[in-house]
Design a protein around this motif. Structure first.
Motif, short mmCIF file in Angstrom:
data_model
loop_
_atom_site.label_atom_id
_atom_site.label_comp_id
_atom_site.label_asym_id
_atom_site.label_seq_id
_atom_site.Cartn_x
_atom_site.Cartn_y
_atom_site.Cartn_z
N LEU A 1 1.00 2.11 -13.07
CA LEU A 1 2.31 0.81 -12.07
C LEU A 1 3.27 1.71 -12.53
O LEU A 1 4.39 1.06 -11.20
N TRP B 1 -6.93 -7.54 -17.87
CA TRP B 1 -6.54 -7.28 -16.46
C TRP B 1 -6.02 -5.64 -15.78
O TRP B 1 -5.33 -4.86 -16.48
N LYS B 2 -6.02 -5.68 -14.52
CA LYS B 2 -5.93 -4.67 -13.53
C LYS B 2 -5.22 -5.49 -12.72
O LYS B 2 -5.51 -6.18 -11.47
N ALA B 3 -4.33 -4.25 -12.41
CA ALA B 3 -3.58 -4.62 -10.78
C ALA B 3 -5.28 -4.08 -9.21
O ALA B 3 -5.31 -3.03 -9.96
N ARG B 4 -4.74 -5.13 -8.32
CA ARG B 4 -5.51 -3.94 -7.36
C ARG B 4 -4.72 -3.68 -6.24
O ARG B 4 -3.78 -3.59 -6.80
N MET C 1 3.68 -3.57 -4.75
CA MET C 1 4.33 -4.89 -4.72
C MET C 1 5.17 -4.79 -6.37
O MET C 1 5.59 -4.87 -7.20
N LEU C 2 3.52 -4.62 -7.84
CA LEU C 2 3.74 -5.05 -8.95
C LEU C 2 4.62 -3.61 -9.49
O LEU C 2 4.96 -3.71 -10.23
N GLU C 3 4.72 -2.17 -8.93
CA GLU C 3 5.03 -1.33 -9.59
C GLU C 3 6.66 -1.35 -9.45
O GLU C 3 8.00 -1.62 -10.12
N THR D 1 -3.92 0.47 -16.45
CA THR D 1 -2.86 -0.19 -15.50
C THR D 1 -1.29 -0.02 -15.77
O THR D 1 -1.10 0.30 -14.69
N ILE E 1 -4.45 -3.48 -3.92
CA ILE E 1 -3.05 -4.04 -2.54
C ILE E 1 -2.01 -4.62 -3.39
O ILE E 1 -0.98 -4.42 -2.87
N GLU E 2 -2.58 -4.59 -4.55
CA GLU E 2 -1.28 -5.12 -5.82
C GLU E 2 0.08 -3.98 -5.92
O GLU E 2 1.19 -4.81 -6.71
N VAL E 3 -0.37 -3.18 -6.16
CA VAL E 3 0.04 -2.40 -6.88
C VAL E 3 1.28 -1.21 -6.19
O VAL E 3 2.57 -1.85 -7.08
#
Length: 422
Positions: free
Chosen positions: A123, A80-83, A89-91, A119, A85-87
């Motif tokens: 983040l 898994w790695k963040a897309r 939010m996930l950060e 990953t 566009i998601e970075v």
């Protein structure tokens, strides 16, 4: 300041502990958070490093320990790695989960070129990165190119000085300076690890997980271990310790026990979670044999134990693609470690210019990212020739170190067949 450390192996955590004890991370004034990741193929049935018996001796160096597997569940951490566009939010979510406030003051990672470490670096942003390496892979080129957002933050490479005089290639392409750790600091960490009861053996066999990496078949790997045991028996060793790789499972040990019974050898099997170096410290064996395990080098470097290798020729032939990150470790072991023969005899390898060889192999692996090594690689090939053991003619031609072979001219009959088909 909060320092965030990432580790996926007990050996890696021991390396971090040695670096802390040597003052590489400054005084323990702020929080030290450890993220542990279980990267086994099936982590649900494989104990994580923080569940290993020896982890308790390392735990006091960290204020908090978190599981990366739990954070990304049910996804596998290596996949898994963040897309993009998601970075953002996930950060924010990760920062809140770890109570990082405005962010970390330093991020410390292993294997930064691939997930999960890559990953984590994507983040936990806006802080300097220290990369640490606990094995022979630090002497090879960076596996995959890093985005500037990560490479521009890396300030140093901490590594065990397994081969004094040989400078790691890892991250050299982005100007990162290597910082070797003192042997004494790592030895002190080992001496603080709890003793393991019931270990014995005049010699040690180091298992790896070559079949899991599709380098050889499971049957060939089992036969390699059996060949090591037969050679040790031929040398007169009547008790042998087998140290399986933590990610290899129990199949290798079961098969080797049958071979030991046939040979009349008393075989002891160390637990998966027991570091090989703890075995060396406890037993001080007469000989350690393996394929290209980093533990061969720690046995010789830290304890002065004689070492030998078996099977490097097969691995060098099978490794694919040429850029495989195991290529430099197996090249180093093959070129420097005495070779154990089936009859038990041990022969020194041909004398090699190790630095020149490693730089030539490293250039052939990642020529686009290490153009500064071209001249040294060309000089090595000119001096020593295109040694088939370490180089493939097609690869040498593709990077311009030897002329490309002329295409075969079609035979007249072939031209006639093509004309008729048209």
């Amino acid at each position: 300041m909060t320092q965030v450390f990432y580790s996926s192996t007990l050996f890696g955590t021991m390396t971090l502990a040695a670096a802390m004890d040597a003052g590489r991370f400054g005084p323990h004034d702020g929080r030290r958070v450890l993220l542990v990741s279980n990267n086994a193929a099936i982590p649900e049935v494989t104990p994580s490093l923080d569940e290993a018996p020896g982890f308790a001796a390392l735990r006091p160096r960290f204020d908090e320990v978190w599981s990366w597997n739990d954070i990304v569940a049910p996804l596998h951490p290596s996949d898994w790695k963040a897309r993009v566009i998601e970075v953002p939010m996930l950060e924010r979510l990760l920062r809140s989960h770890l109570s990082l406030g405005e962010g970390a003051g330093e991020l410390v990672l292993e294997s930064v070129a691939v997930p999960p470490a890559r990953t984590v670096a994507a983040l936990i942003r806006d802080c300097p990165i220290t990369v640490y390496s606990d094995g022979l892979m630090s002497y090879g080129p960076t596996r995959d190119p890093l985005p500037l957002e990560i490479s521009g933050r890396i300030t140093r490479l901490l590594h065990l000085d397994l081969l004094p005089g040989l400078t790691p290639l890892l991250l050299r392409e982005v100007g990162v300076a290597p910082d070797p750790l003192p042997d004494a600091a790592f030895r002190r960490v080992l001496e603080d690890m709890p003793a393991v009861e019931g270990l014995y053996g005049e010699a040690v066999i180091l298992g790896q997980y070559l079949s899991a990496l599709d380098i050889v078949t499971a049957e060939e790997e089992a036969e390699l271990h059996a060949g090591m045991l037969r050679a040790l028996a031929a040398r007169g060793h009547r008790s042998v310790l087998f140290k399986p790789h933590p990610a290899a499972g129990g199949g290798h040990a079961r098969l080797l026990r049958g071979v030991a019974r046939e040979l009349g050898v008393d075989l002891c099997v160390a637990g998966d979670a027991v570091p090989a170096e703890v075995c060396f410290l406890a037993l001080r064996p007469e000989l350690v044999v393996g394929c290209f395990s980093t533990a061969l080098m720690t046995a010789h470097r830290l304890f002065g134990i004689p070492i030998a290798t078996m099977g490097c020729d097969v691995v060098l032939e099978r490794l694919a693609p040429y850029e495989n990150s195991n290529r430099v470790p197996v090249t180093i072991v093959d070129a420097t470690v005495p070779r154990l023969a089936p009859d038990g005899s041990i022969a020194e390898p041909p004398e090699a210019d190790l630095r020149a060889l490693v730089e030539a192999v490293g250039f052939c692996m990642q020529s686009e990212h290490y153009p500064a090594l071209r001249e040294a690689a060309a000089r090595y090939i000119e001096t020593h020739g295109p040694q088939a053991r370490y180089f493939k003619n097609r690869r040498l031609a593709s990077v311009g170190l030897v002329p490309a072979p002329e295409p075969a001219r079609p035979r007249p009959l072939s031209r006639l067949r093509r004309a008729l088909s048209r």
